[in-house]
Enzyme design. Structure first.
Site, PDB file in Angstrom:
ATOM      1  N   ARG A  47    -109.383 -83.525  91.552  1.00 27.93           N
ATOM      2  CA  ARG A  47    -108.199 -84.075  90.894  1.00 27.93           C
ATOM      3  C   ARG A  47    -106.876 -83.360  91.188  1.00 27.93           C
ATOM      4  O   ARG A  47    -105.816 -83.887  90.887  1.00 27.93           O
ATOM      5  CB  ARG A  47    -108.408 -84.166  89.378  1.00 27.93           C
ATOM      6  N   ASP A  48    -106.890 -82.160  91.739  1.00 25.33           N
ATOM      7  CA  ASP A  48    -105.625 -81.483  92.022  1.00 25.33           C
ATOM      8  C   ASP A  48    -105.709 -80.775  93.373  1.00 25.33           C
ATOM      9  O   ASP A  48    -105.342 -79.607  93.503  1.00 25.33           O
ATOM     10  CB  ASP A  48    -105.290 -80.488  90.910  1.00 25.33           C
ATOM     11  N   PHE A  49    -106.163 -81.503  94.382  1.00 23.62           N
ATOM     12  CA  PHE A  49    -106.315 -80.930  95.718  1.00 23.62           C
ATOM     13  C   PHE A  49    -104.940 -80.826  96.374  1.00 23.62           C
ATOM     14  O   PHE A  49    -104.227 -81.817  96.510  1.00 23.62           O
ATOM     15  CB  PHE A  49    -107.238 -81.808  96.563  1.00 23.62           C
TER      16      PHE A  49
END
Length: 266
Positions: A47-49
Site C-alpha cells: 500500500r505505500d511502495f
C-alpha cells in the site's frame, strides 16, 4: 550495513549515479519482495511502495521497510479490500485513490512508478519542472510504448551504458504496470520474471551482455504464478518478452474473474 534509501541514492546530485545493472538489480529485489507478500497464504498489500521505503544494504540489495500501511488482501470470492485511502501522492493507483478499492494490482501500479523513476532518474512528482513534466507518469507513460521516443526519457546520467533492447523491455514493463485498468497490469511474479534477464544488460546499444555474479542476485526464489494476457501484448506489440512455448495451467486466484485460463510461459 545499510547505505540508506533508494530515494537518497537516486535523486541526490552529490552521489555517484547508479548504473543500469544496479538499478535493475534493485528493481528486481523490490519486485521479489512485493511478489512474496502477494503470494503469501494470506496475501498482503503493501500500500505505500515508493523509493523512500526501499532500503539498500552494502551490496545494493533491496529491502522493503515501513509496513505501517500494509493491509491484508482479498480472499476467496472477494475482488478487493475497501479501505480509507492512504499512501503517497504520485505513487498511489488511480482506482484506489478514486474508490478506496485496494488490490494487489494497486501495488503493481506503485511499482511501475518506482521503475519509471529508476529508468528516468526523475521523481514521481517534481514541482520544480515545467507544468507538463511535474507528474512523471503523465509525462513519461505516453513515450514508453513509442520506440522513437522512449530512449529520450532514459536517465542521461547513464551515458548510454545500457542495452537498448533491455531499455525497451523495461519501458514496456513500466507501461503495463501503469495501466489505468488494473486488470491489464501484470502480477508481481510476472514482473520478477521479466526483470530477471534485464539486470545483466548494462553496456551500450551494441555491446555484449555483462553477467552479474550469483552473489548479486536479490531475494529468495519465488514460485511463479500464471502469466496474464499482458505478456502476450508485450510479445506482439513491443519487446518479445515471452518464450514461444506455453503450457496451460489452472487460473491464478489473483486473476480477474471470468478471464481466460492463464498459462505459464517457459
Amino acid at each position: 550495513m545499510f547505505r540508506g534509501s533508494l530515494e537518497n541514492h537516486l535523486f541526490r546530485k552529490a552521489t555517484v549515479p547508479l548504473s543500469w545493472a544496479t538499478r535493475m538489480m534493485i528493481a528486481l529485489g523490490a519486485a521479489k519482495g512485493l511478489a512474496f507478500l502477494h503470494n503469501a497464504e494470506r496475501p498482503v498489500i503493501y500500500r505505500d511502495f515508493k523509493t523512500s521505503n526501499i532500503l539498500l544494504d552494502s551490496d545494493y540489495t533491496a529491502k522493503l521497510s515501513d509496513f505501517g500501511l500494509a493491509k491484508a488482501g482479498p480472499q476467496g470470492d472477494e475482488t478487493h479490500v475497501s479501505t480509507r485511502v492512504m499512501g503517497t501522492y504520485g505513487y498511489a493507483a488511480p482506482e484506489y485513490v478514486m474508490t478506496g478499492h485496494l488490490t494487489a494490482r494497486s501495488d503493481v501500479y506503485s511499482f511501475g512508478v518506482v521503475l519509471l523513476e529508476l529508468l528516468t532518474g526523475r521523481k514521481s512528482v517534481d514541482k520544480t519542472r515545467p507544468s507538463r513534466e511535474q507528474s512523471l507518469v503523465d509525462w513519461a507513460r505516453p513515450k514508453l510504448n513509442d520506440k522513437r521516443k522512449l530512449l529520450q526519457i532514459i536517465d542521461p546520467r547513464l551515458e548510454n551504458q545500457y542495452s537498448v533492447r533491455a531499455a525497451q523491455k523495461a519501458c514496456s514493463l513500466a507501461y503495463y504496470c501503469l495501466s489505468q485498468n488494473p486488470k491489464a497490469r501484470p502480477l508481481m511474479s510476472d514482473v520478477v520474471e521479466t526483470l530477471e534477464p534485464l539486470q545483466s544488460a548494462s553496456v551500450g546499444a551494441n555491446a555484449n551482455v555483462v553477467s552479474l555474479s550469483s552473489s548479486s542476485t536479490l531475494g529468495a526464489t519465488l514460485a511463479m504464478s500464471a502469466i496474464p494476457d499482458y505478456r502476450m501484448q508485450m510479445h506482439h506489440g513491443f519487446a518479445g518478452n515471452v518464450g514461444a512455448r506455453a503450457v496451460c495451467r489452472s487460473p491464478n486466484p489473483n486473476c480477474s474473474p471470468g478471464g481466460p485460463a492463464a498459462c505459464r510461459v517457459r
